[in-house]
Design a protein around this motif. Structure first.
Motif, short mmCIF file in Angstrom:
data_model
loop_
_atom_site.label_atom_id
_atom_site.label_comp_id
_atom_site.label_asym_id
_atom_site.label_seq_id
_atom_site.Cartn_x
_atom_site.Cartn_y
_atom_site.Cartn_z
N LEU A 244 0.80 -1.22 0.00
CA LEU A 244 0.00 0.00 0.00
C LEU A 244 0.84 1.28 0.00
CD1 LEU A 244 -2.97 0.55 -0.12
CD2 LEU A 244 -3.04 0.63 2.35
N ASN A 245 1.89 1.32 0.77
CA ASN A 245 2.67 2.56 0.90
C ASN A 245 4.02 2.48 0.21
OD1 ASN A 245 0.66 3.77 2.51
ND2 ASN A 245 1.41 2.63 4.28
N LEU A 246 4.18 1.58 -0.74
CA LEU A 246 5.45 1.42 -1.44
C LEU A 246 5.44 2.18 -2.76
CD1 LEU A 246 6.11 -2.39 -0.89
CD2 LEU A 246 6.96 -0.48 0.45
N LYS A 247 6.63 2.45 -3.28
CA LYS A 247 6.75 3.11 -4.58
C LYS A 247 6.41 2.12 -5.69
CE LYS A 247 10.20 6.33 -2.98
NZ LYS A 247 11.56 6.82 -3.06
N LEU A 248 6.03 2.66 -6.83
CA LEU A 248 5.58 1.84 -7.96
C LEU A 248 6.64 0.81 -8.38
CD1 LEU A 248 3.41 1.27 -10.08
CD2 LEU A 248 4.50 3.00 -11.53
N LYS A 249 7.90 1.21 -8.38
CA LYS A 249 8.97 0.29 -8.79
C LYS A 249 9.02 -0.92 -7.86
CE LYS A 249 13.90 0.25 -9.84
NZ LYS A 249 15.14 1.04 -9.87
N GLN A 250 8.86 -0.71 -6.57
CA GLN A 250 8.87 -1.81 -5.60
C GLN A 250 7.62 -2.67 -5.74
OE1 GLN A 250 11.50 -2.58 -3.62
NE2 GLN A 250 10.37 -4.44 -3.08
N VAL A 251 6.49 -2.05 -6.02
CA VAL A 251 5.24 -2.81 -6.21
C VAL A 251 5.37 -3.72 -7.43
CG1 VAL A 251 2.77 -2.63 -6.74
CG2 VAL A 251 3.79 -1.07 -5.07
N ILE A 252 5.96 -3.21 -8.51
CA ILE A 252 6.15 -4.03 -9.71
C ILE A 252 7.08 -5.19 -9.41
CG2 ILE A 252 7.15 -4.03 -12.04
CD1 ILE A 252 6.06 -1.14 -12.31
N LYS A 253 8.15 -4.92 -8.67
CA LYS A 253 9.09 -5.98 -8.29
C LYS A 253 8.37 -7.04 -7.44
CE LYS A 253 13.22 -6.72 -5.51
NZ LYS A 253 14.14 -6.11 -4.56
N ASN A 254 7.58 -6.60 -6.49
CA ASN A 254 6.84 -7.54 -5.63
C ASN A 254 5.81 -8.34 -6.43
OD1 ASN A 254 8.32 -6.62 -3.47
ND2 ASN A 254 6.73 -5.25 -2.73
N THR A 255 5.19 -7.70 -7.43
CA THR A 255 4.23 -8.40 -8.29
C THR A 255 4.92 -9.49 -9.09
OG1 THR A 255 2.91 -6.36 -8.48
CG2 THR A 255 2.51 -8.09 -10.12
N VAL A 256 6.08 -9.19 -9.64
CA VAL A 256 6.84 -10.19 -10.39
C VAL A 256 7.23 -11.36 -9.49
CG1 VAL A 256 9.01 -10.60 -11.63
CG2 VAL A 256 7.66 -8.57 -12.14
N ILE A 257 7.67 -11.06 -8.28
CA ILE A 257 8.04 -12.12 -7.33
C ILE A 257 6.83 -12.98 -7.01
CG2 ILE A 257 8.76 -12.55 -4.94
CD1 ILE A 257 10.62 -10.07 -5.25
N LEU A 258 5.69 -12.35 -6.74
CA LEU A 258 4.46 -13.08 -6.44
C LEU A 258 4.08 -14.01 -7.59
CD1 LEU A 258 1.73 -12.94 -4.43
CD2 LEU A 258 0.85 -11.93 -6.52
N LEU A 259 4.10 -13.49 -8.81
CA LEU A 259 3.72 -14.30 -9.97
C LEU A 259 4.72 -15.42 -10.24
CD1 LEU A 259 2.41 -11.51 -12.37
CD2 LEU A 259 1.06 -13.16 -11.04
N LEU A 260 6.00 -15.15 -10.04
CA LEU A 260 7.01 -16.20 -10.21
C LEU A 260 6.83 -17.33 -9.20
CD1 LEU A 260 10.35 -14.33 -11.01
CD2 LEU A 260 9.21 -16.06 -12.41
N ILE A 261 6.65 -16.97 -7.95
CA ILE A 261 6.45 -17.99 -6.91
C ILE A 261 5.17 -18.77 -7.19
CG2 ILE A 261 6.00 -18.40 -4.46
CD1 ILE A 261 7.80 -15.98 -3.86
N PHE A 262 4.12 -18.08 -7.60
CA PHE A 262 2.86 -18.76 -7.92
C PHE A 262 3.05 -19.74 -9.07
CE2 PHE A 262 -1.17 -19.08 -10.21
CZ PHE A 262 -1.99 -19.57 -9.19
N GLY A 263 3.67 -19.29 -10.15
CA GLY A 263 3.87 -20.14 -11.32
C GLY A 263 4.76 -21.34 -11.03
N ILE A 264 5.86 -21.10 -10.34
CA ILE A 264 6.77 -22.20 -10.00
C ILE A 264 6.08 -23.19 -9.06
CG2 ILE A 264 8.92 -22.76 -8.77
CD1 ILE A 264 10.05 -20.08 -9.94
#
Length: 155
Positions: free
Chosen positions: A73-93
């Motif tokens: 919620l209170n993170l910068k867009l760049k960090q949110v995108i990074k966290n989204t990629v991590i979430l999707l990678l962990i989910f896919g793997i």
């Protein structure tokens, strides 16, 4: 406070919508993983008719999206995108690994199979478990981000 509650409800509704919309995609993907990881030693039989995978995974996806929103919620867009990629990678793997293990266990436990080929019904896979567990594993970094600051404040 009201803003956070409304965002949480919105995230939950979006999560349910994602679950409903991608239900057949998840189902087909898991079936493909079952075939691929067993070198086509799993064959599906019967009619591929389903009304719904179930409800549990949709609620878990909704809860996952809600927790992800709150942890970013209170993170910068760049960090949110990074966290989204991590979430999707962990989910896919996780989805791939859990499906592969499940498929290979079905092949291993089959003692009366013709030429080692397991024939299961299209609904013989626990899609709720696979997708739900993958979503739970994917949200762990977000849960850590939510809990870590609170643990530091505790003496």
């Amino acid at each position: 406070m009201i803003k956070k509650v409304l965002l949480g409800v919105l995230a939950y509704i979006i999560g349910i919508s994602i679950g409903v919309y991608f239900e057949s995609f998840f189902r087909e993907t898991i079936q493909d993983i079952f075939k691929f990881t067993t070198s086509n030693k799993i064959q599906f039989r019967g009619k591929n008719i389903y009304f719904s995978i179930g409800g549990i995974f949709k609620y878990i996806l909704s809860f996952t999206l809600m927790l992800f929103l709150f942890s970013n919620l209170n993170l910068k867009l760049k960090q949110v995108i990074k966290n989204t990629v991590i979430l999707l990678l962990i989910f896919g793997i996780s989805l791939f690994v859990i499906s592969a293990i499940n498929a290979n266990l079905k092949v291993i436990e089959c003692t009366a199979c013709d030429n080692g080929i397991v024939r299961i019904h299209w609904n013989g896979i626990n899609y709720d478990l696979i997708i739900g567990l993958s979503a739970i594993l994917a949200i762990i970094p977000s849960i850590i981000r939510l809990v870590k600051p609170k643990l530091k404040k505790t003496p």
